[in-house]
Design a protein around this motif. Structure first.
Motif, PDB file in Angstrom:
ATOM      1  N   TYR A 265     -14.351  23.624  -1.273  1.00 42.48           N
ATOM      2  CA  TYR A 265     -13.592  22.382  -1.417  1.00 42.48           C
ATOM      3  C   TYR A 265     -14.162  21.601  -2.599  1.00 42.48           C
ATOM      4  O   TYR A 265     -15.115  20.851  -2.455  1.00 42.48           O
ATOM      5  N   GLU A 266     -13.553  21.795  -3.772  1.00 43.38           N
ATOM      6  CA  GLU A 266     -14.102  21.219  -4.997  1.00 43.38           C
ATOM      7  C   GLU A 266     -13.181  20.203  -5.667  1.00 43.38           C
ATOM      8  O   GLU A 266     -13.621  19.422  -6.504  1.00 43.38           O
ATOM      9  N   ASN A 267     -11.886  20.216  -5.327  1.00 40.30           N
ATOM     10  CA  ASN A 267     -10.922  19.362  -6.032  1.00 40.30           C
ATOM     11  C   ASN A 267     -10.123  18.508  -5.056  1.00 40.30           C
ATOM     12  O   ASN A 267      -8.958  18.808  -4.758  1.00 40.30           O
ATOM     13  N   PRO A 268     -10.743  17.459  -4.530  1.00 36.43           N
ATOM     14  CA  PRO A 268     -10.024  16.599  -3.578  1.00 36.43           C
ATOM     15  C   PRO A 268      -8.802  15.946  -4.215  1.00 36.43           C
ATOM     16  O   PRO A 268      -8.837  15.533  -5.377  1.00 36.43           O
ATOM     17  N   ASP A 269      -7.735  15.884  -3.443  1.00 36.26           N
ATOM     18  CA  ASP A 269      -6.490  15.267  -3.891  1.00 36.26           C
ATOM     19  C   ASP A 269      -6.390  13.891  -3.237  1.00 36.26           C
ATOM     20  O   ASP A 269      -6.064  13.769  -2.059  1.00 36.26           O
ATOM     21  N   MET A 270      -6.653  12.851  -4.023  1.00 36.23           N
ATOM     22  CA  MET A 270      -6.682  11.502  -3.465  1.00 36.23           C
ATOM     23  C   MET A 270      -5.293  11.037  -3.019  1.00 36.23           C
ATOM     24  O   MET A 270      -5.181  10.245  -2.092  1.00 36.23           O
ATOM     25  N   ASP A 271      -4.256  11.532  -3.686  1.00 37.55           N
ATOM     26  CA  ASP A 271      -2.899  11.200  -3.235  1.00 37.55           C
ATOM     27  C   ASP A 271      -2.642  11.782  -1.845  1.00 37.55           C
ATOM     28  O   ASP A 271      -2.017  11.141  -0.992  1.00 37.55           O
ATOM     29  N   ALA A 272      -3.119  13.016  -1.618  1.00 38.12           N
ATOM     30  CA  ALA A 272      -2.950  13.634  -0.298  1.00 38.12           C
ATOM     31  C   ALA A 272      -3.734  12.867   0.758  1.00 38.12           C
ATOM     32  O   ALA A 272      -3.236  12.635   1.872  1.00 38.12           O
ATOM     33  N   PHE A 273      -4.957  12.449   0.438  1.00 34.29           N
ATOM     34  CA  PHE A 273      -5.738  11.646   1.382  1.00 34.29           C
ATOM     35  C   PHE A 273      -5.003  10.357   1.734  1.00 34.29           C
ATOM     36  O   PHE A 273      -4.890   9.991   2.910  1.00 34.29           O
ATOM     37  N   GLU A 274      -4.510   9.667   0.716  1.00 34.93           N
ATOM     38  CA  GLU A 274      -3.806   8.407   0.985  1.00 34.93           C
ATOM     39  C   GLU A 274      -2.523   8.658   1.775  1.00 34.93           C
ATOM     40  O   GLU A 274      -2.177   7.892   2.685  1.00 34.93           O
ATOM     41  N   PHE A 275      -1.820   9.745   1.436  1.00 41.48           N
ATOM     42  CA  PHE A 275      -0.592  10.084   2.162  1.00 41.48           C
ATOM     43  C   PHE A 275      -0.874  10.268   3.645  1.00 41.48           C
ATOM     44  O   PHE A 275      -0.193   9.683   4.505  1.00 41.48           O
ATOM     45  N   TYR A 276      -1.886  11.092   3.971  1.00 47.03           N
ATOM     46  CA  TYR A 276      -2.171  11.378   5.382  1.00 47.03           C
ATOM     47  C   TYR A 276      -2.721  10.159   6.098  1.00 47.03           C
ATOM     48  O   TYR A 276      -2.449   9.949   7.294  1.00 47.03           O
ATOM     49  N   PHE A 277      -3.476   9.336   5.385  1.00 45.40           N
ATOM     50  CA  PHE A 277      -3.990   8.111   5.992  1.00 45.40           C
ATOM     51  C   PHE A 277      -2.832   7.166   6.343  1.00 45.40           C
ATOM     52  O   PHE A 277      -2.739   6.663   7.470  1.00 45.40           O
ATOM     53  N   LEU A 278      -1.953   6.938   5.373  1.00 47.89           N
ATOM     54  CA  LEU A 278      -0.821   6.035   5.596  1.00 47.89           C
ATOM     55  C   LEU A 278       0.153   6.593   6.623  1.00 47.89           C
ATOM     56  O   LEU A 278       0.640   5.868   7.498  1.00 47.89           O
ATOM     57  N   LYS A 279       0.454   7.887   6.513  1.00 43.56           N
ATOM     58  CA  LYS A 279       1.415   8.488   7.441  1.00 43.56           C
ATOM     59  C   LYS A 279       0.930   8.364   8.879  1.00 43.56           C
ATOM     60  O   LYS A 279       1.707   8.012   9.776  1.00 43.56           O
ATOM     61  N   ARG A 280      -0.357   8.659   9.098  1.00 40.48           N
ATOM     62  CA  ARG A 280      -0.894   8.577  10.457  1.00 40.48           C
ATOM     63  C   ARG A 280      -0.763   7.159  11.007  1.00 40.48           C
ATOM     64  O   ARG A 280      -0.364   6.956  12.162  1.00 40.48           O
ATOM     65  N   ASN A 281      -1.116   6.174  10.198  1.00 42.25           N
ATOM     66  CA  ASN A 281      -1.050   4.792  10.664  1.00 42.25           C
ATOM     67  C   ASN A 281       0.377   4.346  10.937  1.00 42.25           C
ATOM     68  O   ASN A 281       0.652   3.715  11.964  1.00 42.25           O
ATOM     69  N   THR A 304      -1.981  -0.548  24.795  1.00 37.81           N
ATOM     70  CA  THR A 304      -1.053  -0.198  23.724  1.00 37.81           C
ATOM     71  C   THR A 304      -0.994  -1.289  22.671  1.00 37.81           C
ATOM     72  O   THR A 304      -0.993  -1.011  21.465  1.00 37.81           O
ATOM     73  N   LEU A 305      -0.966  -2.545  23.104  1.00 37.84           N
ATOM     74  CA  LEU A 305      -0.935  -3.661  22.160  1.00 37.84           C
ATOM     75  C   LEU A 305      -2.197  -3.718  21.314  1.00 37.84           C
ATOM     76  O   LEU A 305      -2.136  -4.006  20.107  1.00 37.84           O
ATOM     77  N   GLU A 306      -3.342  -3.434  21.909  1.00 33.73           N
ATOM     78  CA  GLU A 306      -4.602  -3.444  21.151  1.00 33.73           C
ATOM     79  C   GLU A 306      -4.596  -2.363  20.079  1.00 33.73           C
ATOM     80  O   GLU A 306      -5.052  -2.587  18.948  1.00 33.73           O
ATOM     81  N   HIS A 307      -4.106  -1.184  20.432  1.00 32.53           N
ATOM     82  CA  HIS A 307      -4.014  -0.110  19.443  1.00 32.53           C
ATOM     83  C   HIS A 307      -3.028  -0.470  18.335  1.00 32.53           C
ATOM     84  O   HIS A 307      -3.283  -0.179  17.149  1.00 32.53           O
ATOM     85  N   LEU A 308      -1.923  -1.090  18.694  1.00 28.92           N
ATOM     86  CA  LEU A 308      -0.944  -1.501  17.694  1.00 28.92           C
ATOM     87  C   LEU A 308      -1.546  -2.520  16.733  1.00 28.92           C
ATOM     88  O   LEU A 308      -1.406  -2.394  15.503  1.00 28.92           O
ATOM     89  N   LYS A 309      -2.231  -3.518  17.271  1.00 25.49           N
ATOM     90  CA  LYS A 309      -2.873  -4.529  16.413  1.00 25.49           C
ATOM     91  C   LYS A 309      -3.867  -3.891  15.457  1.00 25.49           C
ATOM     92  O   LYS A 309      -3.924  -4.236  14.268  1.00 25.49           O
ATOM     93  N   ASP A 313      -3.615  -3.814  11.310  1.00 24.84           N
ATOM     94  CA  ASP A 313      -4.700  -4.329  10.481  1.00 24.84           C
ATOM     95  C   ASP A 313      -5.189  -3.259   9.505  1.00 24.84           C
ATOM     96  O   ASP A 313      -5.403  -3.541   8.317  1.00 24.84           O
ATOM     97  N   THR A 314      -5.361  -2.036   9.994  1.00 23.24           N
ATOM     98  CA  THR A 314      -5.818  -0.940   9.131  1.00 23.24           C
ATOM     99  C   THR A 314      -4.817  -0.663   8.025  1.00 23.24           C
ATOM    100  O   THR A 314      -5.193  -0.407   6.872  1.00 23.24           O
ATOM    101  N   CYS A 315      -3.540  -0.718   8.358  1.00 19.26           N
ATOM    102  CA  CYS A 315      -2.489  -0.457   7.381  1.00 19.26           C
ATOM    103  C   CYS A 315      -2.546  -1.451   6.223  1.00 19.26           C
ATOM    104  O   CYS A 315      -2.214  -1.121   5.086  1.00 19.26           O
ATOM    105  N   SER A 316      -3.000  -2.657   6.505  1.00 22.71           N
ATOM    106  CA  SER A 316      -3.070  -3.697   5.468  1.00 22.71           C
ATOM    107  C   SER A 316      -4.285  -3.530   4.562  1.00 22.71           C
ATOM    108  O   SER A 316      -4.426  -4.246   3.578  1.00 22.71           O
ATOM    109  N   ARG A 317      -5.171  -2.561   4.885  1.00 18.48           N
ATOM    110  CA  ARG A 317      -6.397  -2.376   4.103  1.00 18.48           C
ATOM    111  C   ARG A 317      -6.430  -1.015   3.399  1.00 18.48           C
ATOM    112  O   ARG A 317      -7.490  -0.473   3.121  1.00 18.48           O
TER     113      ARG A 317
END
Length: 330
Positions: A265-281, A304-309, A313-317
């Protein structure tokens, strides 16, 4: 019919198991969970409600991933890190009645990692598990591999989330409106950003590996070995799909060092990282919105409400987290 009575009948008719004890255990978001015992063995049973619309994707996945997990258990060094599926008397992956789908596996004695931090030895084991999983992609039989989902960077759920924000959110004056409304602008911004990333990734070439796609601490159990559970999300995807859940953790550098003992694993794809981070959230946010407003949740409304909050918050960061990921590789 009371759920334990249903389970007892299902186990007897489909597995030849005479249950002496059926005990509900804390489960995940997709299914109820039960510890089942007979005179000589313990089993883990997942029970999916067919009447809950969001359960359909997990039920549909069973016949795809269960044979794969069974193959990995018997043909790779992951044997001691997986829970072995148990098939019915007719060699089916699952069984069902008019209301539920049932999935049985061996019971693992251990403790879920959950909110605890991984120890250095657990980080080493997790790196081994994911490294071996990715490395064995080329050894999986063709017929089994072609059954698996292949990443296409689709984000169709975003259309539903976008429509809900603009047309349905304000229709009901409830706690969901109170919590989500302050984040609507940022949610639309992130939906648009995810669309941009999806299009960018579709135009790139990728090396796909077999990815668990959900290797967070609630799917890790410490028994005699570290175990990786719940394979519903498994698919063929870039390495970043699995690594995104580790790369923002304090142990990211140790993990990568250990992981590279098994997989390059030598060439990390930062767009892919951001995609999977945002998609999951965004997916989590949409699932919890549906649970709270439409379908009802397996967890309490408070949980459920705590997880949503937290996800809002994570999505905004996202920008802050992307900078954090860059530091790992610089």
């Amino acid at each position: 019919m009371e759920i334990n009575t249903r389970i007892s009948t299902i186990l007897k008719d489909n597995y030849g198991i005479d249950a002496t004890s059926i005990e509900q255990r804390p489960g995940g978001w997709s299914a109820l969970a039960f510890l089942v015992e007979d005179k000589s063995n313990k089993y883990f049973l997942k029970v999916y409600n067919k009447n809950k619309p969001s359960s359909s994707q997990w039920i549909d996945a069973i016949d795809r991933y269960t044979p794969l997990v069974n193959w990995l258990h018997h043909h790779t060094d992951l044997q001691n890190h997986l829970s072995k599926p148990i098939f019915t008397k007719s060699q089916r992956n699952q069984c069902e009645d008019e209301q539920y789908v049932y999935l049985l596996s061996e019971y693992i004695e251990g403790t879920t990692i959950g909110e605890k931090q991984l120890s250095p030895n657990q980080v080493k084991e997790l790196a081994k598990i994911l490294g071996l999983l990715h490395k064995n992609t080329s050894t999986i039989p063709h017929e089994l591999k072609k059954q698996q989902v292949k990443e296409r960077f689709d984000i169709e759920f975003c259309e539903d989330l976008f429509s809900f924000i603009h047309h349905d959110l304000a229709n009901t004056n409830d706690i969901l409106l109170e919590i989500v409304e302050p984040y609507t602008e940022i949610l639309v911004e992130k939906i648009n950003r995810l669309g941009y990333l999806a299009n960018a990734l579709k135009s790139k070439s990728h090396m796909f590996v077999l990815s668990h796609s959900d290797a967070h601490n609630w799917n890790l159990m410490q028994g005699q070995n570290l175990m990786l559970l719940d394979w519903e999300c498994v698919k063929l995807a870039p390495q970043e799909q699995d690594l995104i859940l580790i790369i923002t953790e304090p142990y990211a550098e140790q993990f990568l060092t250990e992981y590279r003992n098994y997989m390059s694993y030598e060439n990390p794809d930062m767009d892919a990282f951001e995609f999977y981070f945002l998609k999951r959230n965004l997916e989590d946010i949409w699932e919890w919105i549906k649970d709270l407003r439409f379908e009802g949740s397996l967890k309490s409304e408070e949980v459920t409400l705590e997880h949503l909050k937290s996800s809002l918050d994570t999505c905004s960061r996202t920008e802050e987290i992307r900078k954090k990921m860059l530091k790992v590789f610089n």
